[in-house]
Design an enzyme around this catalytic site. Sequence first.
Site, PDB file in Angstrom:
ATOM      1  N   CYS A  38       0.821  -1.212   0.000  1.00  9.17           N
ATOM      2  CA  CYS A  38       0.000   0.000   0.000  1.00  9.17           C
ATOM      3  C   CYS A  38       0.851   1.257   0.000  1.00  9.17           C
ATOM      4  O   CYS A  38       2.031   1.247   0.339  1.00  9.17           O
ATOM      5  CB  CYS A  38      -0.850   0.054   1.264  1.00  9.17           C
ATOM      6  SG  CYS A  38      -2.269  -1.031   1.254  1.00  9.17           S
ATOM      7  N   CYS A  42      -2.970   4.961   2.541  1.00  8.91           N
ATOM      8  CA  CYS A  42      -4.105   4.052   2.317  1.00  8.91           C
ATOM      9  C   CYS A  42      -5.042   4.035   3.527  1.00  8.91           C
ATOM     10  O   CYS A  42      -4.601   3.984   4.667  1.00  8.91           O
ATOM     11  CB  CYS A  42      -3.614   2.632   2.053  1.00  8.91           C
ATOM     12  SG  CYS A  42      -4.971   1.523   1.626  1.00  8.91           S
ATOM     13  N   CYS A  69      -2.345  -2.986  -3.619  1.00  2.00           N
ATOM     14  CA  CYS A  69      -3.673  -2.867  -3.008  1.00  2.00           C
ATOM     15  C   CYS A  69      -4.634  -2.267  -4.038  1.00  2.00           C
ATOM     16  O   CYS A  69      -4.293  -1.328  -4.744  1.00  2.00           O
ATOM     17  CB  CYS A  69      -3.536  -1.944  -1.804  1.00  2.00           C
ATOM     18  SG  CYS A  69      -5.064  -1.320  -1.113  1.00  2.00           S
ATOM     19  N   CYS A  72      -5.781   1.677  -2.705  1.00  3.09           N
ATOM     20  CA  CYS A  72      -4.926   2.881  -2.842  1.00  3.09           C
ATOM     21  C   CYS A  72      -4.089   2.860  -4.120  1.00  3.09           C
ATOM     22  O   CYS A  72      -3.461   3.859  -4.459  1.00  3.09           O
ATOM     23  CB  CYS A  72      -4.039   3.044  -1.618  1.00  3.09           C
ATOM     24  SG  CYS A  72      -2.846   1.714  -1.385  1.00  3.09           S
TER      25      CYS A  72
HETATM   26 ZN   LIG Z   1      -3.883   0.247   0.117  1.00  5.37          ZN
END
Ligand SMILES: [Zn+2]
Length: 190
Positions: A38, A42, A69, A72
């Site tokens: 991330c 995030c 992810c 994000c």
């Molecule tokens: Zn994330």
Amino acid sequence: MVININLSFEEMWDKIIACDRKYDGLFFTAVKTTKIYCRPSCRSRKPKKVNVEFYHDINGVEEAGFRPCKRCQPEVEQSPHIEIVRRIITFLVNHYKQNLMLKDIADQVGLSPFYLERLFKQETSETPRTYLEKIRIDKAAHLLKCTAMTNLEICYEVGFQSPSNFYKVFRSLKNCSPSEYRKEFLNELD
Ligand SMILES: [Zn+2]
């Protein structure tokens, strides 16, 4: 060339708990249990600290087998100027102690001071000066929490030239004085 950001594990942990956008792209949070990575900002549920590893560059985290992810989207670059902006921010984070002039930063990335300021503002909605102040106050907050240094020592340690300016900027960003900030943190621990 990747220049590593000069932040400790604890500092990076603070940034991800705060979902701090200022450090996006400078490091990545990889979660060992989910194999997902991330951005610092995030807003997904926070992993357990023991499951977290930090990576300084995206190739490293991808090579280690982590997937981006979906929320994000750390692999997506939002702007063609992002690389140069990141170099500027990395320089600020790594040299916050110094009395930096706009020209010092501009020389570092090979831009004119005028163009640097305009580009930086366009990309971050801040000037390099205000960004640097925020980085310094983040450092100060970290030192207030993790060391026994006095306010005055911290003021100079994080690169402020005068205590009155340090107190003013600290209050405007944290809505309290450095002493109040430390007290608040100590109370939370009790
Ligand atoms: Zn994330």
